[in-house]
Design an enzyme around this catalytic site. Structure first.
Site, PDB file in Angstrom:
ATOM      1  N   GLY A   1       0.825  -1.207   0.000  1.00 44.19           N
ATOM      2  CA  GLY A   1       0.000   0.000   0.000  1.00 44.19           C
ATOM      3  C   GLY A   1       0.859   1.257   0.000  1.00 44.19           C
ATOM      4  CB  SER A   2       0.113   4.633   1.305  1.00 39.91           C
ATOM      5  OG  SER A   2      -1.139   4.723   0.661  1.00 39.91           O
ATOM      6  CB  THR A   3       4.661   1.745   3.344  1.00 41.73           C
ATOM      7  OG1 THR A   3       4.256   0.477   2.819  1.00 41.73           O
ATOM      8  CG2 THR A   3       3.978   1.990   4.684  1.00 41.73           C
TER       9      THR A   3
END
Length: 500
Positions: free
Chosen positions: A231-233
């Site tokens: 995801g956004s990491t």
């Protein structure tokens, strides 16, 4: 004797104590019932069952106990019962019980490593048994003893783990488990300057002294064995690549629509909004999907794929822990028209927690991708630190760190996490999981994560928290980021890392 495993300060994590195997030659035991009565209290066995073992005539050898502690073995030796023999050995024990159990591992009844470092470093830890040839006379008295091969003790393994940081990390992870009841969770603490792992925690915990009481899946070290969509990491690497290639700067402005269409897919934000103008720094701070996709489009699919692999995704990190997975990265030739709509925001690739830590360490340490390490020394001899290789410039690494500070600043996705005196940087992640029943992304199952570093200007501490299928909350900023704050709040002063 099997070698000892200690933490970075010498605190014992796995030790061996003298212990004997107790066996019988049944046809030499003259009175099985009386002998059983004398041995049962020492062995902790049922007297009748023991008598049956001693009365067997179908075999010339039977084990009565394995790895009996030395004190009990000495009591049996003093009895001097004919037909009862003691074979010297050792008993493996773990003084800290559950501490780092999935990392350290355990040994079987015959002294072989079963999992963890006990398995990976079994040859070094086990050493070598000696071989002795004894000649007996007719009265079973030794008349000649010859050492054929000398015993060699197992080697002492000193880890980079810090028992106190490990204990605090496990305590925090236990709180996450009790609060959000996830399927599983893992956390890693690293010194990004050297790649040294200070803590590798898993939830649920396992008792190293009784691993059989836990389900087999709980024994897995998720830090190296869990594969998940980040995801956004992952957006930090999309931005770092675009910065390094000169496609954007931290202040490059983007006029972002509420949604973006990539081939046949329409992708929006986690929270609905209207049109907005954000620069590259704002895209990371507010974790904009649309913005990260537009940054990725500036790179193009081929360069994006090259950068993903340059950061180490799709390959093992080489950490000295068994069971490491490689993750799964789509080959560029297999990209579809919509791939650059999901890959730049961390969906569509599988990574491991240790891969994420290794890649973030390159941002934290000034651009060097280095193999993580958990073994510090063998028998007092230091294990060399990996030299690593430069993948981004120190300037780009510095710019990304400054941008990641915005994640914990007002308006960022982890703005509530603060540690007085320390400037923090990091990135939240909330990734949909594939529903195996439908083959589509689930609207109920997520992985919440956070990777953070401190002090942000020259990081000496890097912490990641990954929570698989949390209940009651799903966002990395709510589930994982506070856990990072608690771990770092302890570790920074404990490790005597000065404030920013």
């Amino acid at each position: 004797r099997r070698g000892t495993i200690v933490d970075r300060l010498g605190a014992p994590l796995a030790t061996s104590e003298p212990a004997d195997d107790v066996s019988a030659t049944p046809y030499l035991v003259k009175d099985p019932v009386r002998t059983a009565g004398r041995l049962a209290p020492i062995l902790g066995m049922d007297e009748n069952a023991l008598a049956k073992q001693l009365a067997r005539r179908d075999t010339g050898f039977v084990y009565l106990a394995r790895r009996l502690p030395a004190a009990s073995a000495d009591r049996i030796k003093q009895l001097g019962i004919e037909g009862i023999d003691l074979t010297p050995g050792s008993l493996r024990s773990y003084p800290r019980g559950m501490l780092a159990a999935q990392v350290i591992g355990a040994v079987g009844i015959d002294g072989e490593g079963l999992f963890g470092l006990e398995y990976a470093r079994d040859k070094l830890l086990r050493g070598r048994d000696g071989l002795q040839r004894t000649v007996f006379d007719g009265g079973r008295q030794a008349v000649k003893v010859q050492d054929v091969r000398r015993t060699r003790a197992g080697r002492r393994v000193k880890l980079t783990l810090d028992a106190e940081v490990q204990a605090r990390t496990e305590e925090v992870l236990k709180g996450v488990g009790e609060t959000y009841q996830p399927k599983r969770a893992t956390a890693i603490v690293m010194d990004p300057r050297t790649g040294s792992l200070l803590a590798v925690a898993n939830w649920p915990r396992v008792d190293a002294n009784a691993p059989g009481k836990s389900p087999a899946w709980a024994i897995q070290n998720q830090a190296v064995g869990l594969t998940y969509e980040p995801g956004s990491t992952f957006k930090a690497f999309t931005v770092a690549a675009a910065l390094e290639d000169g496609e954007v700067t931290p202040t490059t402005s983007f006029n972002l629509p509420p949604q973006i269409q990539v081939a046949d897919r329409v992708i929006g934000e986690s929270h609905g909004r209207g049109w907005v103008t954000l620069d590259t720094s704002g895209i990371l701070a507010q974790s904009s999907n649309v913005g990260a996709i537009m940054v990725g489009q500036k790179l193009g699919g081929k360069r994006f794929d090259q950068w993903v692999r340059k950061f180490g995704f799709g390959s093992e990190t080489g950490v000295d822990l068994p069971g490491e997975e490689r993750g799964l990265v789509l080959k560029y030739k297999d990209y579809s028209g919509s791939s650059m709509g999901n890959l730049p925001i961390g969906q569509g690739e599988l990574v491991t927690p240790i891969q994420m830590m290794t890649a973030y360490a390159a941002i934290a340490n000034g651009g060097i991708l280095r193999r993580p390490r958990i073994v510090q020394a063998l028998d007092g001899r230091p294990v060399p630190i990996s030299r690593g290789k430069r993948i981004i410039s120190s300037g780009t690494a510095h710019e990304v760190r400054k941008m990641l500070e915005g994640v914990l600043a007002p308006g960022g996705t982890a703005s509530e996490v603060k540690i007085p005196g320390y400037q923090l940087a990091g990135k939240t992640g909330t990734a949909n999981k594939i529903d195996p029943a439908t083959g589509n992304y689930s609207e109920e199952k997520y992985v919440a994560s956070f990777v953070g570093m401190a002090p942000a200007d020259h990081p000496r501490l890097l912490v990641s928290v990954i929570v698989d299928e949390p209940q009651g909350a799903i966002y990395g900023g709510e589930v994982a980021a506070p856990a990072f704050g608690k771990i770092a709040s302890f570790a920074l002063p404990y490790l005597r890392i000065p404030p920013s």
